[in-house]
Design a protein around this motif. Structure first.
Motif, mmCIF file in Angstrom:
data_model
loop_
_atom_site.group_PDB
_atom_site.id
_atom_site.type_symbol
_atom_site.label_atom_id
_atom_site.label_comp_id
_atom_site.label_asym_id
_atom_site.label_seq_id
_atom_site.Cartn_x
_atom_site.Cartn_y
_atom_site.Cartn_z
ATOM 1 N N ALA A 55 0.761 -1.119 0.048
ATOM 2 C CA ALA A 55 0.032 -0.122 -0.009
ATOM 3 C C ALA A 55 0.876 1.222 -0.066
ATOM 4 C CB ALA A 55 -1.179 -0.043 1.146
ATOM 5 N N LEU A 56 1.827 1.290 0.535
ATOM 6 C CA LEU A 56 2.859 2.317 0.919
ATOM 7 C C LEU A 56 3.622 2.608 -0.431
ATOM 8 C CD1 LEU A 56 4.147 4.358 2.735
ATOM 9 C CD2 LEU A 56 6.053 2.762 3.384
ATOM 10 N N VAL A 57 3.986 1.587 -1.092
ATOM 11 C CA VAL A 57 4.504 1.829 -2.468
ATOM 12 C C VAL A 57 3.660 2.123 -3.770
ATOM 13 C CG1 VAL A 57 5.685 0.318 -4.635
ATOM 14 C CG2 VAL A 57 6.236 0.010 -2.299
ATOM 15 N N MET A 58 2.383 1.740 -3.585
ATOM 16 C CA MET A 58 1.304 2.056 -4.448
ATOM 17 C C MET A 58 0.861 3.517 -4.299
ATOM 18 S SD MET A 58 0.585 -0.367 -6.786
ATOM 19 C CE MET A 58 -0.986 -0.054 -7.389
ATOM 20 N N GLY A 59 0.858 3.941 -3.044
ATOM 21 C CA GLY A 59 0.321 5.276 -2.735
ATOM 22 C C GLY A 59 1.426 6.127 -2.958
ATOM 23 N N VAL A 60 2.734 5.763 -2.884
ATOM 24 C CA VAL A 60 3.682 6.894 -3.363
ATOM 25 C C VAL A 60 3.894 7.144 -4.788
ATOM 26 C CG1 VAL A 60 6.290 7.268 -3.306
ATOM 27 C CG2 VAL A 60 4.944 6.695 -1.085
ATOM 28 N N LEU A 61 3.503 5.968 -5.414
ATOM 29 C CA LEU A 61 3.677 5.912 -7.015
ATOM 30 C C LEU A 61 2.517 6.608 -7.369
ATOM 31 C CD1 LEU A 61 4.791 2.562 -7.928
ATOM 32 C CD2 LEU A 61 6.103 4.486 -8.285
ATOM 33 N N ILE A 120 0.894 9.309 -5.821
ATOM 34 C CA ILE A 120 1.249 10.585 -5.443
ATOM 35 C C ILE A 120 2.036 11.223 -6.536
ATOM 36 C CG2 ILE A 120 2.586 12.280 -3.980
ATOM 37 C CD1 ILE A 120 1.694 10.392 -1.623
ATOM 38 N N PHE A 121 2.892 10.492 -7.220
ATOM 39 C CA PHE A 121 3.869 11.193 -8.009
ATOM 40 C C PHE A 121 3.245 10.908 -9.512
ATOM 41 C CE2 PHE A 121 7.086 10.768 -4.828
ATOM 42 C CZ PHE A 121 6.983 11.789 -4.527
ATOM 43 N N GLY A 122 2.214 10.327 -9.674
ATOM 44 C CA GLY A 122 1.580 10.204 -10.860
ATOM 45 C C GLY A 122 1.781 9.010 -11.792
ATOM 46 N N SER A 123 2.435 8.131 -11.175
ATOM 47 C CA SER A 123 3.081 6.878 -12.031
ATOM 48 C C SER A 123 1.781 5.926 -12.328
ATOM 49 C CB SER A 123 4.417 6.384 -11.494
ATOM 50 O OG SER A 123 5.392 7.346 -11.540
ATOM 51 N N VAL A 124 0.976 5.786 -11.065
ATOM 52 C CA VAL A 124 -0.115 4.759 -11.254
ATOM 53 C C VAL A 124 -1.364 5.486 -11.014
ATOM 54 C CG1 VAL A 124 -1.049 2.787 -9.922
ATOM 55 C CG2 VAL A 124 1.676 2.940 -10.371
ATOM 56 N N ALA A 125 -2.435 5.194 -11.709
ATOM 57 C CA ALA A 125 -3.796 5.555 -11.793
ATOM 58 C C ALA A 125 -4.491 4.712 -10.581
ATOM 59 C CB ALA A 125 -4.539 5.847 -12.807
ATOM 60 N N LEU A 126 -4.785 5.292 -9.523
ATOM 61 C CA LEU A 126 -5.511 4.401 -8.573
ATOM 62 C C LEU A 126 -7.120 4.930 -8.086
ATOM 63 C CD1 LEU A 126 -2.704 4.900 -5.867
ATOM 64 C CD2 LEU A 126 -3.427 2.955 -7.248
ATOM 65 N N MET A 127 -7.840 3.903 -7.875
ATOM 66 C CA MET A 127 -9.215 4.205 -7.508
ATOM 67 C C MET A 127 -9.424 5.209 -6.348
ATOM 68 S SD MET A 127 -11.056 3.107 -10.157
ATOM 69 C CE MET A 127 -12.692 2.902 -9.604
ATOM 70 N N LEU A 128 -8.442 4.922 -5.409
ATOM 71 C CA LEU A 128 -8.415 5.496 -4.085
ATOM 72 C C LEU A 128 -7.731 6.779 -4.137
ATOM 73 C CD1 LEU A 128 -8.051 2.359 -1.947
ATOM 74 C CD2 LEU A 128 -10.191 3.486 -2.272
ATOM 75 N N SER A 129 -7.798 7.637 -2.984
ATOM 76 C CA SER A 129 -6.869 8.717 -2.888
ATOM 77 C C SER A 129 -5.397 8.268 -2.561
ATOM 78 C CB SER A 129 -7.317 9.322 -1.654
ATOM 79 O OG SER A 129 -6.247 10.585 -1.552
ATOM 80 N N TRP A 144 -3.240 9.834 -1.109
ATOM 81 C CA TRP A 144 -2.486 10.171 0.143
ATOM 82 C C TRP A 144 -3.094 9.117 1.312
ATOM 83 C CZ3 TRP A 144 1.481 13.240 0.900
ATOM 84 C CH2 TRP A 144 1.883 14.069 -0.168
ATOM 85 N N ALA A 145 -4.260 8.863 1.264
ATOM 86 C CA ALA A 145 -4.886 7.931 2.013
ATOM 87 C C ALA A 145 -4.312 6.524 2.007
ATOM 88 C CB ALA A 145 -6.426 7.869 1.777
ATOM 89 N N LEU A 146 -3.856 6.094 0.887
ATOM 90 C CA LEU A 146 -3.278 4.918 0.695
ATOM 91 C C LEU A 146 -1.686 4.907 1.329
ATOM 92 C CD1 LEU A 146 -4.178 2.077 -0.489
ATOM 93 C CD2 LEU A 146 -3.028 2.674 -2.576
ATOM 94 N N THR A 147 -1.073 5.887 1.169
ATOM 95 C CA THR A 147 0.323 6.146 1.612
ATOM 96 C C THR A 147 0.207 6.154 3.105
ATOM 97 O OG1 THR A 147 0.652 7.374 -0.317
ATOM 98 C CG2 THR A 147 2.034 7.755 1.660
ATOM 99 N N ILE A 148 -0.764 6.978 3.821
ATOM 100 C CA ILE A 148 -1.011 7.122 5.284
ATOM 101 C C ILE A 148 -1.246 5.516 5.836
ATOM 102 C CG2 ILE A 148 -2.252 7.990 7.119
ATOM 103 C CD1 ILE A 148 -2.285 10.532 5.261
ATOM 104 N N LEU A 149 -2.222 4.837 5.255
ATOM 105 C CA LEU A 149 -2.755 3.442 5.584
ATOM 106 C C LEU A 149 -1.540 2.538 5.608
ATOM 107 C CD1 LEU A 149 -6.198 3.445 4.502
ATOM 108 C CD2 LEU A 149 -5.401 3.310 6.989
#
Length: 67
Positions: free
Chosen positions: A16-22, A24-33, A35-40
């Protein structure tokens, strides 16, 4: 049992941390926020690591109680 849960939390938190950071920087399009994914992810990763470091496994506790 505790160590199994800790490993699951650590691996899930790292993913979740890696997906969230990616996200944030726009490398991966996620269905979730992202920032929330990074924090969790950080919370679950930190909790899993701390459980691995400081908790004794339930099998060890039961074996010690029987002796």
């Amino acid at each position: 049992m505790i160590k199994v849960l800790a490993m699951i939390m650590t691996i899930g938190g790292a993913i979740a941390l890696v997906m969230g950071v990616l996200g944030i920087f726009g490398s991966v399009a996620l269905m979730l926020s992202p920032w929330a994914l990074t924090i969790l992810g950080f919370v679950f990763f930190a909790a899993g690591i701390s459980m691995l470091k400081y908790r004794r496994d339930t099998d060890e506790v039961q074996a010690k109680a029987q002796n």
